[in-house]
Motif scaffolding. Structure first.
Motif, PDB file in Angstrom:
ATOM      1  N   UNK A 179      -6.856   6.742  -6.475  1.00 31.75           N
ATOM      2  CA  UNK A 179      -5.530   6.128  -6.377  1.00 31.75           C
ATOM      3  C   UNK A 179      -5.350   5.387  -5.045  1.00 31.75           C
ATOM      4  N   UNK A 180      -5.880   5.926  -3.978  1.00 27.90           N
ATOM      5  CA  UNK A 180      -5.805   5.232  -2.692  1.00 27.90           C
ATOM      6  C   UNK A 180      -6.598   3.928  -2.748  1.00 27.90           C
TER       7      UNK A 180
ATOM      8  N   UNK B 232       0.831  -1.211   0.000  1.00 26.03           N
ATOM      9  CA  UNK B 232       0.000   0.000   0.000  1.00 26.03           C
ATOM     10  C   UNK B 232       0.864   1.260   0.000  1.00 26.03           C
ATOM     11  N   UNK B 233       1.890   1.292   0.814  1.00 30.94           N
ATOM     12  CA  UNK B 233       2.777   2.463   0.898  1.00 30.94           C
ATOM     13  C   UNK B 233       3.408   2.756  -0.458  1.00 30.94           C
ATOM     14  N   UNK B 234       3.953   1.738  -1.095  1.00 26.72           N
ATOM     15  CA  UNK B 234       4.662   1.936  -2.367  1.00 26.72           C
ATOM     16  C   UNK B 234       3.703   2.392  -3.460  1.00 26.72           C
ATOM     17  N   UNK B 235       2.562   1.728  -3.585  1.00 24.28           N
ATOM     18  CA  UNK B 235       1.602   2.105  -4.630  1.00 24.28           C
ATOM     19  C   UNK B 235       1.075   3.507  -4.377  1.00 24.28           C
TER      20      UNK B 235
ATOM     21  N   UNK C 121      -3.191  -4.042  -1.841  1.00 23.74           N
ATOM     22  CA  UNK C 121      -2.953  -4.499  -0.475  1.00 23.74           C
ATOM     23  C   UNK C 121      -3.895  -5.648  -0.133  1.00 23.74           C
ATOM     24  N   UNK C 122      -5.135  -5.542  -0.567  1.00 28.45           N
ATOM     25  CA  UNK C 122      -6.120  -6.573  -0.253  1.00 28.45           C
ATOM     26  C   UNK C 122      -5.740  -7.934  -0.805  1.00 28.45           C
ATOM     27  N   UNK C 123      -5.113  -7.981  -1.965  1.00 29.64           N
ATOM     28  CA  UNK C 123      -4.722  -9.289  -2.523  1.00 29.64           C
ATOM     29  C   UNK C 123      -3.751 -10.006  -1.601  1.00 29.64           C
ATOM     30  N   UNK C 124      -2.856  -9.248  -0.984  1.00 32.16           N
ATOM     31  CA  UNK C 124      -1.946  -9.876  -0.018  1.00 32.16           C
ATOM     32  C   UNK C 124      -2.736 -10.490   1.132  1.00 32.16           C
ATOM     33  N   UNK C 125      -3.686  -9.714   1.684  1.00 34.31           N
ATOM     34  CA  UNK C 125      -4.470 -10.207   2.818  1.00 34.31           C
ATOM     35  C   UNK C 125      -5.341 -11.391   2.426  1.00 34.31           C
TER      36      UNK C 125
END
Length: 196
Positions: A116-117, A89-92, A124-128
């Motif tokens: 964009x957020x 999330x931070x990088x994107x 980020x959600x795909x990781x979770x």
């Protein structure tokens, strides 16, 4: 007479970035460690980590965002295994924030920021989803996809990540001015006696 030059290394983060990372990282850690959450649905609550992560990234850049992500992960329920999700999330988010901040028309700027957020949150959600599906085996991957993207969690977290920064963009944009660099210069080429 020859002039001496001083080739001194600059710190990796400025004092401002360190202060912002420390403040928001401390708040994020405290919220996570104390379990301060927003009850949303029965058996489901939302943490405020994304708010502190977003503010730190916008104000002080990705390095501060990474520090806050680490603090959220250390204090959080899943521990350090959650860090890569926040890191994404931070990088994107940081990739386009400087361009979004330069948009002069406030309504367009706010819509671009939310969009964009939302993209950053999507990644980020795909990781979770894979973490809870493969590692923790809470639900199947398809069930997690439907639950997270078609259900209230995505919209709720998007609100947490975007509402306060949007209010600040409208009322105090100088507070969110991105005066950070992705990769700070590591050398300070000043002559002896020259002030900072």
């Amino acid at each position: 007479m020859t002039e001496l030059s001083l080739n001194k290394k600059k710190p990796f983060m400025t004092a401002r970035q360190v202060a912002i990372a420390a403040v928001f990282g401390g708040i994020a850690f405290a919220f996570e460690a104390l379990g301060i959450k927003l009850p949303f649905l029965p058996g489901f609550s939302m943490n405020f980590g994304g708010l502190w992560l977003t503010l730190a990234t916008l104000i002080a850049g990705p390095l501060a965002g990474i520090v806050v992500a680490l603090m959220i992960s250390i204090g959080g329920e899943v521990g350090l295994i959650g860090f890569p999700g926040y890191l994404v999330h931070v990088i994107v988010l940081a990739l386009l924030y400087k361009s979004i901040f330069k948009i002069q028309k406030k309504p367009i700027q706010i819509v671009a920021f939310w969009a964009w957020n939302s993209v950053a949150l999507f990644f980020q959600y795909w990781y979770w989803i894979f973490l809870y599906g493969f590692v923790f085996k809470v639900m199947s991957i398809p069930a997690l996809i439907v639950y997270n993207f078609a259900g209230p969690p995505y919209i709720g977290f998007d609100l947490i990540y975007c509402l306060v920064p949007s209010i600040l963009l409208l009322s105090a944009p100088q507070f969110l001015a991105p005066d950070w660099k992705w990769f700070p210069s590591r050398k300070d080429d000043r002559k002896i006696g020259q002030s900072i």
